[in-house]
Design a protein around this motif. Structure first.
Motif, mmCIF file in Angstrom:
data_model
loop_
_atom_site.group_PDB
_atom_site.id
_atom_site.type_symbol
_atom_site.label_atom_id
_atom_site.label_comp_id
_atom_site.label_asym_id
_atom_site.label_seq_id
_atom_site.Cartn_x
_atom_site.Cartn_y
_atom_site.Cartn_z
ATOM 1 N N GLY A 219 -69.898 -85.661 -61.021
ATOM 2 C CA GLY A 219 -69.666 -84.252 -61.224
ATOM 3 C C GLY A 219 -70.856 -83.502 -61.779
ATOM 4 N N ASP A 220 -72.099 -84.005 -61.588
ATOM 5 C CA ASP A 220 -73.283 -83.300 -62.070
ATOM 6 C C ASP A 220 -73.584 -82.106 -61.165
ATOM 7 O OD1 ASP A 220 -73.215 -85.660 -63.497
ATOM 8 O OD2 ASP A 220 -75.375 -85.896 -63.551
ATOM 9 N N TRP A 221 -73.966 -80.972 -61.756
ATOM 10 C CA TRP A 221 -74.324 -79.815 -60.934
ATOM 11 C C TRP A 221 -75.214 -78.867 -61.722
ATOM 12 C CZ3 TRP A 221 -70.292 -78.859 -64.182
ATOM 13 C CH2 TRP A 221 -70.055 -77.537 -64.598
ATOM 14 N N TYR A 222 -75.908 -78.000 -60.971
ATOM 15 C CA TYR A 222 -76.645 -76.900 -61.578
ATOM 16 C C TYR A 222 -76.265 -75.622 -60.836
ATOM 17 C CZ TYR A 222 -79.803 -77.208 -57.550
ATOM 18 O OH TYR A 222 -80.307 -77.228 -56.281
ATOM 19 N N ASP A 223 -76.504 -74.477 -61.473
ATOM 20 C CA ASP A 223 -76.174 -73.209 -60.841
ATOM 21 C C ASP A 223 -77.073 -72.128 -61.429
ATOM 22 O OD1 ASP A 223 -74.895 -71.510 -59.148
ATOM 23 O OD2 ASP A 223 -72.943 -71.548 -60.147
ATOM 24 N N ALA A 224 -77.361 -71.110 -60.634
ATOM 25 C CA ALA A 224 -78.138 -69.960 -61.083
ATOM 26 C C ALA A 224 -77.771 -68.773 -60.209
ATOM 27 C CB ALA A 224 -79.641 -70.239 -61.001
ATOM 28 N N TYR A 225 -77.460 -67.623 -60.844
ATOM 29 C CA TYR A 225 -77.043 -66.450 -60.081
ATOM 30 C C TYR A 225 -77.216 -65.194 -60.955
ATOM 31 C CZ TYR A 225 -72.888 -67.757 -62.759
ATOM 32 O OH TYR A 225 -72.042 -68.128 -63.765
ATOM 33 N N HIS B 254 -74.243 -73.344 -70.639
ATOM 34 C CA HIS B 254 -74.160 -72.113 -69.857
ATOM 35 C C HIS B 254 -74.960 -71.044 -70.594
ATOM 36 C CE1 HIS B 254 -72.727 -69.248 -67.004
ATOM 37 N NE2 HIS B 254 -72.061 -68.528 -67.894
ATOM 38 N N ALA B 255 -75.870 -70.366 -69.858
ATOM 39 C CA ALA B 255 -76.788 -69.439 -70.507
ATOM 40 C C ALA B 255 -76.938 -68.165 -69.694
ATOM 41 C CB ALA B 255 -78.150 -70.093 -70.694
ATOM 42 N N HIS B 256 -77.257 -67.063 -70.413
ATOM 43 C CA HIS B 256 -77.661 -65.798 -69.801
ATOM 44 C C HIS B 256 -79.081 -65.497 -70.246
ATOM 45 C CE1 HIS B 256 -73.290 -64.090 -69.301
ATOM 46 N NE2 HIS B 256 -73.514 -65.153 -68.553
ATOM 47 N N LEU B 257 -79.887 -64.968 -69.331
ATOM 48 C CA LEU B 257 -81.236 -64.530 -69.655
ATOM 49 C C LEU B 257 -81.344 -63.037 -69.393
ATOM 50 C CD1 LEU B 257 -81.856 -67.628 -68.088
ATOM 51 C CD2 LEU B 257 -83.889 -67.112 -69.431
ATOM 52 N N HIS B 258 -81.781 -62.294 -70.425
ATOM 53 C CA HIS B 258 -81.854 -60.837 -70.337
ATOM 54 C C HIS B 258 -83.315 -60.403 -70.445
ATOM 55 C CE1 HIS B 258 -77.462 -60.352 -70.835
ATOM 56 N NE2 HIS B 258 -77.559 -61.405 -71.651
ATOM 57 N N PRO B 259 -83.760 -59.490 -69.564
ATOM 58 C CA PRO B 259 -85.147 -59.015 -69.630
ATOM 59 C C PRO B 259 -85.414 -58.278 -70.944
ATOM 60 C CG PRO B 259 -84.079 -58.365 -67.555
ATOM 61 C CD PRO B 259 -83.011 -58.874 -68.456
ATOM 62 N N ARG B 260 -86.614 -58.491 -71.471
ATOM 63 C CA ARG B 260 -87.063 -57.816 -72.677
ATOM 64 C C ARG B 260 -88.464 -57.248 -72.437
ATOM 65 N NH1 ARG B 260 -82.549 -57.493 -73.559
ATOM 66 N NH2 ARG B 260 -81.343 -58.177 -75.369
ATOM 67 N N LEU C 24 -74.619 -77.364 -54.598
ATOM 68 C CA LEU C 24 -75.881 -77.117 -55.282
ATOM 69 C C LEU C 24 -76.481 -75.804 -54.782
ATOM 70 C CD1 LEU C 24 -77.290 -80.748 -55.269
ATOM 71 C CD2 LEU C 24 -76.024 -79.576 -57.063
ATOM 72 N N THR C 25 -76.774 -74.910 -55.708
ATOM 73 C CA THR C 25 -77.124 -73.532 -55.394
ATOM 74 C C THR C 25 -78.540 -73.413 -54.831
ATOM 75 O OG1 THR C 25 -75.711 -72.839 -57.214
ATOM 76 C CG2 THR C 25 -77.297 -71.231 -56.396
ATOM 77 N N ASP C 26 -78.712 -72.523 -53.843
ATOM 78 C CA ASP C 26 -80.049 -72.064 -53.471
ATOM 79 C C ASP C 26 -80.510 -71.109 -54.571
ATOM 80 O OD1 ASP C 26 -80.053 -73.482 -51.106
ATOM 81 O OD2 ASP C 26 -79.148 -71.836 -49.969
ATOM 82 N N LEU C 27 -81.594 -71.449 -55.237
ATOM 83 C CA LEU C 27 -82.021 -70.686 -56.408
ATOM 84 C C LEU C 27 -82.392 -69.257 -56.016
ATOM 85 C CD1 LEU C 27 -84.183 -73.388 -58.194
ATOM 86 C CD2 LEU C 27 -81.824 -72.737 -58.664
ATOM 87 N N PRO C 28 -81.931 -68.276 -56.773
ATOM 88 C CA PRO C 28 -82.234 -66.873 -56.436
ATOM 89 C C PRO C 28 -83.696 -66.522 -56.760
ATOM 90 C CG PRO C 28 -81.032 -66.989 -58.508
ATOM 91 C CD PRO C 28 -81.073 -68.389 -57.969
ATOM 92 N N ARG C 29 -84.250 -65.597 -56.000
ATOM 93 C CA ARG C 29 -85.582 -65.066 -56.295
ATOM 94 C C ARG C 29 -85.430 -64.032 -57.412
ATOM 95 N NH1 ARG C 29 -89.522 -65.936 -52.545
ATOM 96 N NH2 ARG C 29 -90.546 -63.960 -53.109
ATOM 97 N N THR C 30 -86.052 -64.327 -58.553
ATOM 98 C CA THR C 30 -85.884 -63.490 -59.730
ATOM 99 C C THR C 30 -87.252 -63.023 -60.215
ATOM 100 O OG1 THR C 30 -83.947 -64.799 -60.361
ATOM 101 C CG2 THR C 30 -84.899 -63.373 -62.049
ATOM 102 N N PRO D 42 -80.625 -59.515 -65.181
ATOM 103 C CA PRO D 42 -80.100 -60.638 -65.970
ATOM 104 C C PRO D 42 -79.643 -61.786 -65.064
ATOM 105 C CG PRO D 42 -79.270 -58.569 -66.852
ATOM 106 C CD PRO D 42 -80.002 -58.236 -65.575
ATOM 107 N N LEU D 43 -79.852 -62.992 -65.567
ATOM 108 C CA LEU D 43 -79.595 -64.202 -64.772
ATOM 109 C C LEU D 43 -78.718 -65.161 -65.563
ATOM 110 C CD1 LEU D 43 -80.598 -65.650 -62.067
ATOM 111 C CD2 LEU D 43 -82.174 -66.884 -63.573
ATOM 112 N N ALA D 44 -77.741 -65.772 -64.888
ATOM 113 C CA ALA D 44 -76.929 -66.840 -65.480
ATOM 114 C C ALA D 44 -77.405 -68.179 -64.941
ATOM 115 C CB ALA D 44 -75.456 -66.636 -65.160
ATOM 116 N N VAL D 45 -77.525 -69.165 -65.812
ATOM 117 C CA VAL D 45 -77.886 -70.531 -65.392
ATOM 118 C C VAL D 45 -76.931 -71.513 -66.065
ATOM 119 C CG1 VAL D 45 -80.324 -70.032 -64.948
ATOM 120 C CG2 VAL D 45 -79.615 -70.750 -67.226
ATOM 121 N N THR D 46 -76.622 -72.589 -65.340
ATOM 122 C CA THR D 46 -75.701 -73.616 -65.838
ATOM 123 C C THR D 46 -76.184 -74.985 -65.398
ATOM 124 O OG1 THR D 46 -73.867 -72.078 -65.475
ATOM 125 C CG2 THR D 46 -73.294 -74.364 -65.956
#
Length: 587
Positions: A377-383, A458-464, A351-357, A397-401
């Motif tokens: 098999g449940d999990w989350y991720d962000a990087y 699975h997602a990407h977030l892009h600054p606008r 389980l990921t330590d969430l990044p400071r974004t 840009p950030l990926a989250v799952t």
């Protein structure tokens, strides 16, 4: 013995099972079968049973036709399918018979199948040994009392014989119950509660306890959490093997220790022992060692009475056999507890330590299933992804799952860690879009035969400009993410594709979907443990989650509290599945 055959057929999922008991030195067999109407009359079946008796070891054959052709045994004409058998040993190491199962179709016997068969054979052999011991004890008693029996009236003799037969039948039924109930236990707490129920109901002691020997040489009392606190277990939960307690003596000397009355306790044991027994109103006990397969003893089973009690030969025999069943259950429980603990540690480590974004507030929640033996098999991720596209205000840009690999066991937890790493690697190598990364992951899953299946978003977030973010995502059969807008109704992002499964990837690739996230928007990703419960409609669960999220966002509730509110309200404390939540708020 037909009940043992039924147990073997059930536990090993085989259509046919038999207990073959050797009758006399000539080696004739008495057969008890399951199903009862299908005795194994085939000659090759008897050949294989004799092979087990002759070799004295387990026989696990995945395919009888191939095994016979490779020289495994002669005279197997007509044999097909899979066969597994284990010898039943007597007290002096002699073979008493064979426990065997047969599946008409070839199959691969697992290590768990081998261990289950070995455990069942041990229980079955213990029952045969008990019957032989009981017969010898009855013969001795009969010889000693023959003169008096001849003087008794015929009616008195018949009543006494009938009573003995009834007691023997009741105790045999107790042992069969013990075999079935302890054979189905999983955790140590369940073993402790089952032993207490078994012994309390038939031998009627005032207290039943279980003491286990740890790797550090200390004895620990297993606590029955289903009942109230017990002074013996509260005041002295841990003590040394050398201490002057009857339970310690039984484990140390590996023999049954009987304390028939309070005076024996005073004369031979620690004053603290006497004080605690007096506090509980106990004055007699019998302590039986738990025989280990890898060590002489695992600990002690203790039964105590609130009056003087001299255990007879039958009670000692019954307690000794129950102690054997208990020892097998304890070893299995300790093994499962250790394996589950390792899997949980693996799951937590993934389980990921969430990044400071900058520009985003992130929060995540993971709650394991209420059943301690379940892992999944449940999990989350962000990087961060595409670091070269960092904006002037520091937004990257950030990926989250959020994903859920099929299964509730250590294998699922292991596959989850592989999926997490493979998807991250795919994002680094070809992560132009979340669909590209997922397609690359599925290609590797097929070519490497990792056989990972399940669902994920699975997602990407892009600054606008103006603080907004563009959400681009792909959904492989996962529950719909929820998007709470600051000034309009909360939206369910229902666009999705096929779930993850080897060979089922869409040939044209995965689709990408988009939404613009304005400042104040909250995106929630979750696994089905939050909304899917037995007896409740899935859509109703998602509707309740949508309403709760909308209200919390309108109240500007901090994200960690929002996730706790959702989990507490929708899943509650007794949820049967793992829960993963990942939320992000646009600043």
């Amino acid at each position: 013995m037909d009940r043992f055959a039924r147990l073997a057929a059930s536990v090993l999922a085989a259509p046919e099972a038999v207990v073959a008991v050797l009758d006399g030195p000539a080696g004739a067999e008495v057969l008890e079968c399951w199903p009862p109407e299908r005795p194994p009359a085939k000659p090759w079946h008897a050949v294989l049973r004799r092979h087990v008796v002759r070799t004295g070891g387990q026989l696990m054959v995945d395919d009888l036709v191939r095994w016979a052709s490779d020289g495994g045994a002669a005279a197997l004409n007509g044999a097909e399918g899979a066969f597994a058998a284990a010898p039943l040993y007597g007290a002096r190491g002699q073979c008493l018979g064979v426990l065997a199962v047969h599946d008409p179709r070839p199959r691969a016997w697992s290590e768990h199948n081998r261990q289950d068969l070995e455990d069942l054979a041990g229980v079955c052999a213990a029952e045969l040994r008990l019957r032989a011991s009981t017969r010898r004890a009855n013969d001795e008693q009969h010889s000693a009392q023959q003169a008096r029996d001849e003087a008794q009236a015929a009616t008195g003799t018949a009543v006494a014989g009938e009573r003995r037969m009834r007691i023997q039948q009741e105790r045999s039924e107790l042992l069969l119950r013990a075999a079935e109930m302890l054979g189905n236990t999983l955790g140590l707490e369940q073993v402790r509660a089952t032993v207490s129920d078994l012994v309390s109901g038939d031998l009627k002691p005032a207290y039943v306890g279980l003491v286990l020997l740890g790797d550090d040489g200390k004895l620990r009392r297993a606590v029955d959490t289903s009942s109230g606190p017990v002074p013996l277990e509260e005041q002295l939960p841990l003590y040394a093997l050398t201490d002057r307690w009857p339970t310690a003596q039984a484990a140390r000397d590996n023999r049954v220790v009987s304390v028939p009355d309070r005076q024996t306790l005073v004369d031979h044991y620690d004053p603290h022992t006497v004080a605690v027994f007096d506090q509980m109103g106990l004055c007699s006990a019998v302590c039986v060692p738990l025989p280990g397969t890898r060590s002489p003893t695992l600990g002690t089973l203790v039964a105590a009475w609130d009056e003087p009690h001299e255990t007879d030969v039958h009670e000692r025999a019954v307690l000794t056999v129950i102690a054997g069943y208990t020892a097998l259950a304890v070893e299995r429980a300790l093994h499962l507890d250790e394996r589950t603990s390792v899997a949980r540690q693996l799951q937590q480590a993934m389980l990921t330590d969430l990044p400071r974004t900058p520009g985003l507030e992130l929060a995540a929640l993971y709650r394991p299933a209420a059943h301690h033996d379940m892992v999944g098999g449940d999990w989350y991720d962000a990087y961060p992804v595409l670091p070269h596209r960092t904006t002037a205000d520091g937004r990257t840009p950030l990926a989250v799952t959020v994903g859920d690999i099929t299964g509730h066991n250590t294998h699922a937890a292991t596959l989850m860690s592989q999926a997490r790493s493979m998807l991250r690697q795919a994002d680094v190598d070809c992560g132009r879009s979340p669909a590209d990364a997922l397609t690359s992951f599925e290609r590797a899953n097929d070519q490497l035969h990792t056989r990972i299946s399940g669902t994920l978003v699975h997602a990407h977030l892009h600054p606008r400009p103006h603080g907004a973010w563009l959400l681009r995502w792909t959904n492989a059969g996962h529950p719909s993410p929820l998007l709470a807008h600051p000034d309009r109704d909360t939206e369910r992002l229902t666009e999705h594709g096929l779930l993850l499964h080897p060979g089922l990837a869409p040939p044209e690739g995965r689709l990408v979907h988009e939404r613009l996230l304005e400042p104040g928007s909250v995106l929630l990703l979750y696994t089905d443990g939050l909304v899917e419960h037995r007896g409740r409609d899935l859509e109703q669960g998602i509707d309740r989650a949508t309403a709760l999220l909308a209200r919390a966002v309108a109240d500007r509730t901090p994200l960690p509290q929002v996730l706790d509110l959702l989990a507490d309200t929708l899943a509650g404390p007794d949820h049967g599945d793992d829960i993963v939540l990942l939320a992000l708020r646009v600043g």
